[in-house]
Motif scaffolding. Structure first.
Motif, mmCIF file in Angstrom:
data_model
loop_
_atom_site.group_PDB
_atom_site.id
_atom_site.type_symbol
_atom_site.label_atom_id
_atom_site.label_comp_id
_atom_site.label_asym_id
_atom_site.label_seq_id
_atom_site.Cartn_x
_atom_site.Cartn_y
_atom_site.Cartn_z
ATOM 1 N N SER A 148 0.814 -1.219 0.000
ATOM 2 C CA SER A 148 0.000 0.000 0.000
ATOM 3 C C SER A 148 0.850 1.274 0.000
ATOM 4 N N GLU A 149 2.162 1.122 0.231
ATOM 5 C CA GLU A 149 3.058 2.284 0.207
ATOM 6 C C GLU A 149 3.363 2.751 -1.208
ATOM 7 N N VAL A 150 2.978 1.953 -2.201
ATOM 8 C CA VAL A 150 3.336 2.253 -3.593
ATOM 9 C C VAL A 150 2.101 2.700 -4.374
ATOM 10 N N LYS A 151 2.183 3.873 -4.961
ATOM 11 C CA LYS A 151 1.078 4.401 -5.773
ATOM 12 C C LYS A 151 1.371 4.187 -7.256
ATOM 13 N N LEU A 152 0.377 3.707 -7.971
ATOM 14 C CA LEU A 152 0.512 3.500 -9.415
ATOM 15 C C LEU A 152 -0.060 4.713 -10.149
ATOM 16 N N VAL A 153 0.771 5.365 -10.942
ATOM 17 C CA VAL A 153 0.315 6.438 -11.822
ATOM 18 C C VAL A 153 0.279 5.873 -13.238
ATOM 19 N N ALA A 154 -0.899 5.842 -13.828
ATOM 20 C CA ALA A 154 -1.058 5.323 -15.190
ATOM 21 C C ALA A 154 -0.678 6.414 -16.187
ATOM 22 N N VAL A 155 0.371 6.165 -16.951
ATOM 23 C CA VAL A 155 0.838 7.159 -17.923
ATOM 24 C C VAL A 155 -0.115 7.147 -19.111
ATOM 25 N N SER A 156 -0.850 8.230 -19.274
ATOM 26 C CA SER A 156 -1.953 8.269 -20.230
ATOM 27 C C SER A 156 -1.626 9.059 -21.489
ATOM 28 N N LYS A 157 -0.349 9.296 -21.734
ATOM 29 C CA LYS A 157 0.058 9.980 -22.972
ATOM 30 C C LYS A 157 -0.431 9.187 -24.185
ATOM 31 N N GLY A 158 -1.141 9.860 -25.067
ATOM 32 C CA GLY A 158 -1.609 9.210 -26.283
ATOM 33 C C GLY A 158 -2.869 8.373 -26.106
ATOM 34 N N VAL A 159 -3.402 8.318 -24.892
ATOM 35 C CA VAL A 159 -4.624 7.545 -24.631
ATOM 36 C C VAL A 159 -5.807 8.511 -24.624
ATOM 37 N N SER A 160 -6.832 8.192 -25.366
ATOM 38 C CA SER A 160 -7.958 9.125 -25.505
ATOM 39 C C SER A 160 -8.716 9.282 -24.184
ATOM 40 N N PRO A 161 -9.325 10.446 -23.969
ATOM 41 C CA PRO A 161 -10.128 10.630 -22.749
ATOM 42 C C PRO A 161 -11.311 9.680 -22.686
ATOM 43 N N GLU A 162 -11.835 9.313 -23.840
ATOM 44 C CA GLU A 162 -12.962 8.368 -23.845
ATOM 45 C C GLU A 162 -12.519 7.007 -23.295
ATOM 46 N N ARG A 163 -11.309 6.612 -23.662
ATOM 47 C CA ARG A 163 -10.787 5.333 -23.175
ATOM 48 C C ARG A 163 -10.486 5.408 -21.676
ATOM 49 N N LEU A 164 -9.983 6.547 -21.237
ATOM 50 C CA LEU A 164 -9.706 6.710 -19.803
ATOM 51 C C LEU A 164 -11.002 6.694 -18.998
ATOM 52 N N LYS A 165 -12.030 7.309 -19.547
ATOM 53 C CA LYS A 165 -13.315 7.378 -18.839
ATOM 54 C C LYS A 165 -13.855 5.986 -18.555
ATOM 55 N N VAL A 220 -12.201 3.307 -17.859
ATOM 56 C CA VAL A 220 -11.495 2.549 -16.807
ATOM 57 C C VAL A 220 -11.713 3.152 -15.416
ATOM 58 N N LEU A 221 -12.253 4.357 -15.359
ATOM 59 C CA LEU A 221 -12.457 4.995 -14.056
ATOM 60 C C LEU A 221 -13.270 4.145 -13.079
ATOM 61 N N PRO A 222 -14.369 3.540 -13.518
ATOM 62 C CA PRO A 222 -15.173 2.753 -12.560
ATOM 63 C C PRO A 222 -14.444 1.528 -12.033
ATOM 64 N N HIS A 223 -13.338 1.166 -12.679
ATOM 65 C CA HIS A 223 -12.596 -0.029 -12.270
ATOM 66 C C HIS A 223 -11.422 0.311 -11.355
ATOM 67 N N GLY A 224 -11.358 1.546 -10.897
ATOM 68 C CA GLY A 224 -10.346 1.909 -9.906
ATOM 69 C C GLY A 224 -9.078 2.505 -10.464
ATOM 70 N N LEU A 225 -9.001 2.660 -11.775
ATOM 71 C CA LEU A 225 -7.808 3.283 -12.372
ATOM 72 C C LEU A 225 -8.139 4.754 -12.612
ATOM 73 N N ARG A 226 -7.679 5.615 -11.717
ATOM 74 C CA ARG A 226 -8.095 7.023 -11.808
ATOM 75 C C ARG A 226 -6.963 8.014 -11.544
ATOM 76 N N VAL A 227 -5.727 7.520 -11.426
ATOM 77 C CA VAL A 227 -4.584 8.417 -11.254
ATOM 78 C C VAL A 227 -3.769 8.375 -12.544
ATOM 79 N N PHE A 228 -3.748 9.505 -13.253
ATOM 80 C CA PHE A 228 -3.140 9.531 -14.581
ATOM 81 C C PHE A 228 -1.970 10.508 -14.617
ATOM 82 N N GLY A 229 -0.932 10.120 -15.357
ATOM 83 C CA GLY A 229 0.242 10.969 -15.540
ATOM 84 C C GLY A 229 0.341 11.454 -16.970
ATOM 85 N N GLU A 230 0.425 12.749 -17.145
ATOM 86 C CA GLU A 230 0.502 13.329 -18.483
ATOM 87 C C GLU A 230 1.871 13.978 -18.712
ATOM 88 N N ASN A 231 2.350 13.892 -19.954
ATOM 89 C CA ASN A 231 3.653 14.467 -20.298
ATOM 90 C C ASN A 231 3.550 15.891 -20.814
#
Length: 227
Positions: free
Chosen positions: A28-45, A47-58
């Motif tokens: 639990s000490e480790v946070k996962l940041v999903a690098v969302s460069k090049g991933v559409s907002p529709e695709r990110l939307k 995955v939100l209900p599945h717990g993937l909601r921390v995104f890293g942008e370049n």
């Protein structure tokens, strides 16, 4: 496609947990940041209900396009190089800036914090490997850089970040991650006022080694979204 990302998320999370346990740490000490460069907002939307909601942008421009659609449904991290003329567009939108690497940018963020109404949470990017193509403060200049920022009340320096060189064998970059951890320990001893809790290090090809060396934040892109 969403199912595939969630399946990969579960696999990556399990690998993070095993790496943390190998080094005697709580996963639990480790946070996962999903690098969302090049991933559409529709695709990110999706995955939100599945717990993937921390995104890293370049890039700021790409981030703003996604923020317009997703807003605060997600937690946003700026992980790429930040140009001073783009900083104002991040006010009130970003949870973390991983890539603070020069004092002029630090002074500008300090000034903009009054508009934001709260300090910026930042990590200092350190160019541990000394790569000419990468940004970052040189390890030998880190302590001096931290001292310079003492008076900037608009910044909350939460830790350090580095980008290791790409290697097929992640064991080859273990010394880079170990060095960042040692740098944190070194400056924390001589400057106890600092609270450098976070180490942002490790990407899709080397995050397990980074976790074993103390990473509290890993930045995972292709291991989640490739294909």
């Amino acid at each position: 496609m969403t199912e595939l990302v969630i399946e990969r998320l579960n696999q990556v999370s399990a690998r993070i947990a095993r790496a943390a346990e190998r080094s005697g740490r709580n996963p639990s000490e480790v946070k996962l940041v999903a690098v969302s460069k090049g991933v559409s907002p529709e695709r990110l939307k999706k995955v939100l209900p599945h717990g993937l909601r921390v995104f890293g942008e370049n890039r700021v421009q790409e981030f703003l396009q996604k923020y317009e659609i997703l807003g605060r449904q997600a937690e946003w991290h700026l992980i790429g190089h930040l140009q001073r003329n783009k900083a104002k567009y991040l006010i009130g939108k970003i949870a973390f800036i991983h890539s603070l690497d020069n004092f002029e940018l630090a002074k500008l963020l300090d000034k903009l914090s009054s508009v934001q109404g709260r300090p910026w949470r930042v990590l200092i990017q350190v160019n541990v490997a000394g790569e000419a193509t990468k940004f970052g403060v040189a390890p030998s200049q880190l302590a001096e850089f931290l001292d310079l920022m003492q008076g900037l009340k608009g910044l909350e320096v939460c830790g350090l970040m580095t980008i290791a060189p790409y290697c097929e064998d992640p064991e080859e970059v273990r010394p880079v991650f170990r060095k960042l951890r040692e740098l944190r320990e070194e400056v924390s001893k001589t400057r106890p006022r600092l609270n450098l809790m976070d180490l942002s290090m490790g990407m899709s090809n080397d995050f397990e080694v980074a976790v074993e060396e103390g990473a509290t934040i890993v930045r995972i892109g292709s291991a989640l979204f490739a294909g």
